[in-house]
Design an enzyme around this catalytic site. Structure first.
Site, PDB file in Angstrom:
ATOM      1  N   LYS A  57       4.882 -36.505  21.503  1.00  0.00           N
ATOM      2  CA  LYS A  57       4.258 -37.832  21.572  1.00  0.00           C
ATOM      3  C   LYS A  57       3.169 -37.888  20.510  1.00  0.00           C
ATOM      4  O   LYS A  57       1.972 -37.807  20.800  1.00  0.00           O
ATOM      5  CB  LYS A  57       3.674 -38.052  22.972  1.00  0.00           C
ATOM      6  CG  LYS A  57       4.428 -39.138  23.744  1.00  0.00           C
ATOM      7  CD  LYS A  57       3.917 -39.323  25.131  1.00  0.00           C
ATOM      8  CE  LYS A  57       3.571 -40.768  25.423  1.00  0.00           C
ATOM      9  NZ  LYS A  57       4.637 -41.735  25.224  1.00  0.00           N
TER      10      LYS A  57
HETATM   11  N1  PMP Z   1      10.639 -43.293  25.000  1.00  0.00           N
HETATM   12  C1  PMP Z   1       9.498 -43.428  24.314  1.00  0.00           C
HETATM   13  C2  PMP Z   1       9.561 -43.642  22.861  1.00  0.00           C
HETATM   14  C3  PMP Z   1       8.271 -43.378  24.988  1.00  0.00           C
HETATM   15  O1  PMP Z   1       7.126 -43.522  24.318  1.00  0.00           O
HETATM   16  C4  PMP Z   1       8.246 -43.194  26.380  1.00  0.00           C
HETATM   17  C5  PMP Z   1       6.939 -43.184  27.118  1.00  0.00           C
HETATM   18  N2  PMP Z   1       6.383 -41.903  27.152  1.00  0.00           N
HETATM   19  C6  PMP Z   1       9.456 -43.046  27.042  1.00  0.00           C
HETATM   20  C7  PMP Z   1      10.638 -43.100  26.326  1.00  0.00           C
HETATM   21  C8  PMP Z   1       9.501 -42.824  28.521  1.00  0.00           C
HETATM   22  O2  PMP Z   1       8.924 -41.595  28.841  1.00  0.00           O
HETATM   23  P1  PMP Z   1       8.266 -41.342  30.271  1.00  0.00           P
HETATM   24  O3  PMP Z   1       9.284 -41.713  31.261  1.00  0.00           O
HETATM   25  O4  PMP Z   1       7.968 -39.883  30.276  1.00  0.00           O
HETATM   26  O5  PMP Z   1       7.058 -42.183  30.337  1.00  0.00           O
END
Ligand code: PMP
Length: 301
Positions: free
Chosen positions: A153
């Site tokens: 991230k």
């Molecule tokens: N894809 C992207 C690009 C994201 O930024 C996120 C958010 N973190 C997600 C998918 C979903 O991830 P999560 O379920 O862990 O929040």
């Protein structure tokens, strides 16, 4: 955004309005930061943070991806998150840990610069106010593993989703879907994507997506309900012909999709599988499903 009292900064709580960044912070110029998005929920036993250890593991992996030595252990980060949530006295909300390279060397390699680490939280009820959303497959492709680390991230990664979202300005769509370099659907700007066809869930394989923690939870929920989940390539046309579709993500939770490229999705009706999954997810995050209590970190044990 609703502000709260305190933000955790490098080990101590400071007032919200004092959490400032130097204008020459490397992370501000080049996106050399990492962050997380975590939710906490109101439960009968007080606030509970959903899948906190997994989020902290991911945060540490993101730090490693950008060669950032975080001066805190996993346990210390977990404690810091709990501390900031406790300090702000809100029953439910969103938590945003962020660490970035600060000012110092303005060359692209930031490893000699100091690191700033903040953890904020605030009430964030709904990302989309509608019950279901209209989605458009956009012209930007999703960042690819050969151009950046898509499993981390990294702040800089998010300009991709920002530009994609900006492409919807002055349109009637609520959200974008991005394709991968091969033309298959990848994910939303900050969400994973699922379709439902003939009582089976399909979701893009992990190769070109950020495979989220909510996606993982959905796969477990579907398994428990005996709905098969297939991780596969999905063409836009297949998505338009789906019975149902939805986004999953910490911020949006389970977000039903009404239409894709203006094609209203078919056969949900009262037997909507998406609604069933949404309800299960809500039961899990609020501690009403005892089978998933392992995913809750209660503030007060
Ligand atoms: N894809 C992207 C690009 C994201 O930024 C996120 C958010 N973190 C997600 C998918 C979903 O991830 P999560 O379920 O862990 O929040």
């Amino acid at each position: 955004m609703n502000s709260t009292h305190s933000i955790w900064h490098n080990g101590e709580l400071i007032p919200w309005e004092k959490s400032q960044v130097h204008v020459l912070a490397h992370g501000l110029h080049y996106g050399s930061g990492i962050f997380e998005g975590i939710r906490y929920y109101k439960t009968e036993r007080g606030p509970a943070i959903f899948r906190l250890p997994e989020h902290v593991d991911r945060f540490i992996n993101s730090a490693n991806a950008i060669k950032m030595s975080l001066p805190y252990t996993k346990l210390e980060i977990i404690t810091a998150v709990k501390q900031v949530v406790h300090a702000n006295q809100i029953e439910a909300g969103y938590i945003r840990p962020i660490a970035f390279y600060n000012s110092g060397d303005m060359g692209l390699n930031p490893v000699k610069n100091t690191i700033e680490f903040f953890i904020a939280c605030w009430p964030w009820n709904k990302v989309f106010t509608n019950d279901s959303i209209d989605v458009k497959v956009c012209d930007y492709i999703r960042i690819t593993p050969t151009a950046t680390n898509i499993n981390a991230k990294l702040c800089g990664n998010y300009v991709n989703g920002t530009l994609a979202s900006l492409s919807l300005i002055d349109t009637h769509y609520h959200a974008v879907l991005l394709k991968d370099i091969n033309g298959y659907l990848a994910e939303g700007a900050g969400e994973n994507f699922f379709i439902v066809k003939d009582k089976t869930l399909y979701t893009p394989k992990r190769d070109y997506i950020f495979a989220g923690i909510t996606r993982d939870t959905v796969i477990q929920i579907a398994g428990g309900l005996n709905y098969p989940v297939v991780e596969t390539d999905i063409l836009p046309k297949q998505a338009e012909d789906a019975d149902e579709a939805f986004f999953s993500g910490t911020a949006v939770e389970i977000m039903p999709i009404r239409s894709i490229n203006d094609r209203i999705l078919g056969n949900a009706g009262i037997n909507s599988i998406v609604e069933t999954i949404k309800k299960s997810y809500s039961n899990i995050t609020t501690g009403r499903d005892i089978n998933y209590l392992k995913y809750l970190t209660y503030l007060f044990v």
